[in-house]
Scaffold this active site. Sequence first.
Site, PDB file in Angstrom:
ATOM      1  N   CYS A 339       0.781  -1.234   0.000  1.00 16.72           N
ATOM      2  CA  CYS A 339       0.000   0.000   0.000  1.00 16.72           C
ATOM      3  C   CYS A 339       0.817   1.290   0.000  1.00 16.72           C
ATOM      4  O   CYS A 339       0.489   2.200  -0.767  1.00 16.72           O
ATOM      5  CB  CYS A 339      -1.080   0.006   1.074  1.00 16.72           C
ATOM      6  N   ARG A 368       7.324 -11.075   5.236  1.00 13.92           N
ATOM      7  CA  ARG A 368       7.052 -10.839   6.657  1.00 13.92           C
ATOM      8  C   ARG A 368       7.738 -11.930   7.454  1.00 13.92           C
ATOM      9  O   ARG A 368       7.659 -13.096   7.091  1.00 13.92           O
ATOM     10  CB  ARG A 368       5.542 -10.880   6.930  1.00 13.92           C
ATOM     11  N   GLN A 386       0.628 -11.060  -3.111  1.00 15.01           N
ATOM     12  CA  GLN A 386      -0.791 -10.729  -2.989  1.00 15.01           C
ATOM     13  C   GLN A 386      -1.322 -10.284  -4.347  1.00 15.01           C
ATOM     14  O   GLN A 386      -0.632  -9.592  -5.086  1.00 15.01           O
ATOM     15  CB  GLN A 386      -0.977  -9.559  -2.010  1.00 15.01           C
ATOM     16  N   ASP A 388      -2.943  -7.858  -5.138  1.00 12.93           N
ATOM     17  CA  ASP A 388      -3.284  -6.670  -4.381  1.00 12.93           C
ATOM     18  C   ASP A 388      -3.846  -5.562  -5.266  1.00 12.93           C
ATOM     19  O   ASP A 388      -3.573  -5.507  -6.468  1.00 12.93           O
ATOM     20  CB  ASP A 388      -1.994  -6.157  -3.713  1.00 12.93           C
ATOM     21  N   HIS A 390      -5.246  -1.192  -4.612  1.00 12.11           N
ATOM     22  CA  HIS A 390      -5.685  -0.124  -3.715  1.00 12.11           C
ATOM     23  C   HIS A 390      -6.570   0.812  -4.489  1.00 12.11           C
ATOM     24  O   HIS A 390      -6.208   1.250  -5.572  1.00 12.11           O
ATOM     25  CB  HIS A 390      -4.470   0.569  -3.101  1.00 12.11           C
ATOM     26  N   LYS A 474     -12.483  -4.525   8.187  1.00 11.63           N
ATOM     27  CA  LYS A 474     -12.327  -5.313   6.974  1.00 11.63           C
ATOM     28  C   LYS A 474     -13.351  -6.431   6.885  1.00 11.63           C
ATOM     29  O   LYS A 474     -13.971  -6.804   7.886  1.00 11.63           O
ATOM     30  CB  LYS A 474     -10.921  -5.907   6.919  1.00 11.63           C
ATOM     31  N   HIS A 522      -8.283  -1.344   0.515  1.00  9.90           N
ATOM     32  CA  HIS A 522      -7.274  -2.364   0.212  1.00  9.90           C
ATOM     33  C   HIS A 522      -8.058  -3.626  -0.108  1.00  9.90           C
ATOM     34  O   HIS A 522      -8.973  -3.965   0.626  1.00  9.90           O
ATOM     35  CB  HIS A 522      -6.401  -2.682   1.425  1.00  9.90           C
TER      36      HIS A 522
END
Length: 667
Positions: A339, A368, A386, A388, A390, A474, A522
């Site tokens: 992000c 991570r 991901q 992903d 945004h 979320k 997200h």
Amino acid sequence: MLKVRLPDGSVRQFTHRVRPIDVAAEIGSRLAKATVAAVVDGHVVGADTPLPSDGEISLRLLTNKDPEALAVLRHSCAHVMARAVMRLFEGVRLAFGPTTATGFYYDMDLEHSISEDDFPAIEAEMAKIIKQDEEFERIERPRDEAIALCRELDQPLKVEHIEEGLADHPTLSFYRQGEFVDLCRGPHIPRAGMIKAFKLLSVAGAYWKGDSSRKQLQRLYGTAFFSKADLEAHLKAVEEAKRRDHRVLGKQLDLFTISPLVGAGMILWLPRGAIIRSELENFIREELVRRDYEPVYTPHLGHVELYETSGHFPYYADSQFAPIEMNPGERYLVKPMNCPHHVMIYKARRRSYRDLPLRLAEFGTVYRYEQSGELTGMTRVRGFTQDDAHLFCTEDQVADEFRGCLEMTRFVLETLGLTDYRVRLGFRDPASDKYVGSEESWQRAEASLEAVCREMDLPRLDVERGEAAFYGPKADFVVADCLGREWQLGTVQLDYNLPSKERFGLEYTGPDNRPHQPVMIHRAPLGSLERFVGMLIEHFAGAFPLWLAPEQVRVLSVSERAESYGRKIEAKLRAAHLRVRGDYRAEKLGGKIRDAQLMKIPYMFVVGTKDMEQGTVSVRDRIEGDLGAMTLEKAIEHLQDEIATKRVRQVAKSSVRLIETAEGSEY
RNA sequence: GCUAGCGUAGCUCAAUUGGCAGAGCAGCUGAUUUGUAAUCAGCAGGUUGUGGGUUCAAGUCCCUCCGCUAGCUCCA
């Protein structure tokens, strides 16, 4: 006078005080003998719990046929287990002993470290207790007496629990069985002899009251059934589930590997696994185009300051790879999130309300440093990608954009035949201070999120307090793996905080020619590709639908005489964009078929001299078997149709279920 | 990270009390030429996860580290 309404609609009246077991006895002595517990107005109670003296109640007697009765049995078995352990070892301090979806456990503190080697002795002692067939007797005591009793029993954890967790209970209940007395809400089965089959399963550490700063106790897991056959069926189901564990299948089907030299929790995608991943990525990419997303690419590193601004660095310092220091004051972080990079793309120029919503998408790989004990195959890793994106939008666009994200997630899951999931609304825990942002923006975010989810009628939707991200609420799509463990896959998160002045200070110019703050969403429909593919392996038990199958067709030659014909067929299939390999080994056809079946290859094209003469292929379907000879064109058409429609023909049913039964006892 | 258990050939697993590391599959070579779930034979494959210790002798006992498994805690 008490009126008791039974499930068949009949009503019985009692002028004297009765218990469920008395009602059962009035209906029949065999029923009385079989009664395990009862459900009174929706609550499970013991067979010997006195019913009200007047009024009207609904009563359902539970026998060994009822799932609720199984939970009661298991909880009683937990008591039997604790009793056995106390007989065998000194200084056992009991904590909690509830039931789970498939069994029970009891947490206890004792000097001796229990290992599986102790199981036979404990089980033998349990068998003795069950054979004695003693009753479970309920005892009620006022608080102070209850505390005194627990002190007398030398059960300090129980004393602590009465004083803290049960502070608002004026009276407390105990269950006695022989020398064993335990603080317990109940209910229990009438007699221990009803436990016809049980087994200790494992032992593990568990923190007292789930708090890692407190003492670690020993948790003993077991399960129990009303019959030996049920126990055996359960154990068999667990064995079957283990056989389709993605870690097992990933090895057998050459999908992925993990090398300690590369690093724990780092997935190496083997060619066959990489095909599945890339097909999924292509599928998502097509959806992104359809839904007006804009692909972007960002680097794998970012200055630590970027993540200090976002809040990720200070907040998740423990679970990140340490910063890379190049020069004093020049520190980079391997990105744990995409992000902040996408935020910087938003900030690359001035934005107008006309630009919104802006949807930036990237298959972003993040790292991570998960705790070592957490790593599990592909489902919990240290490096993952991901799908992903945004979204940056105006306040007015939030509901529509949020809905769009949920719809895309639902569409993607349903395309894969994944219908057995639940949606968890993660809201903030009002008692915690880990969240950033104003009270007002949180309330607004949670309210709009819940409204959209309710309106969409998502499966098994529930709100869980304390499950929010630190920056916003979320909606997580949660599925269970073959062993009943739940994993978060797709997620859609609302964020009023990263765009705020305190963080990145995002702006757009509104129609009023004044600056406004956008809202961020997200979202990742698959979540992590690693975890998602791990789940899919188990979901399909390795037998992927044709569009995802690493090898879609295998050409099998009957004998060497058909090899050159087979190679021509293979080339034509490849030209038709099918993933194909040929097996021309000097094996018998049966052997080649077996190998292909074990590799879960959807179609086998058998070619022998007959096919060579007639210009056909003999199609064998992995599921249906021999479909007979047909022209290559027809066979290709058949496959291409199945691919184009992403047809899901077979899904492995989960044998170990996360069951809906509530936890059995609170103390 | 914590508690407990485990780590033997590419894979799945054997190896009495500490006493010569073995099998099946996969691989390679050869034979066989096969029509819908295993053709036969031979060969090769190992410093028993790593490093240390105890012992005449360690896959086996002790310690360290690495990894795996179950559970707990955590999960942007």
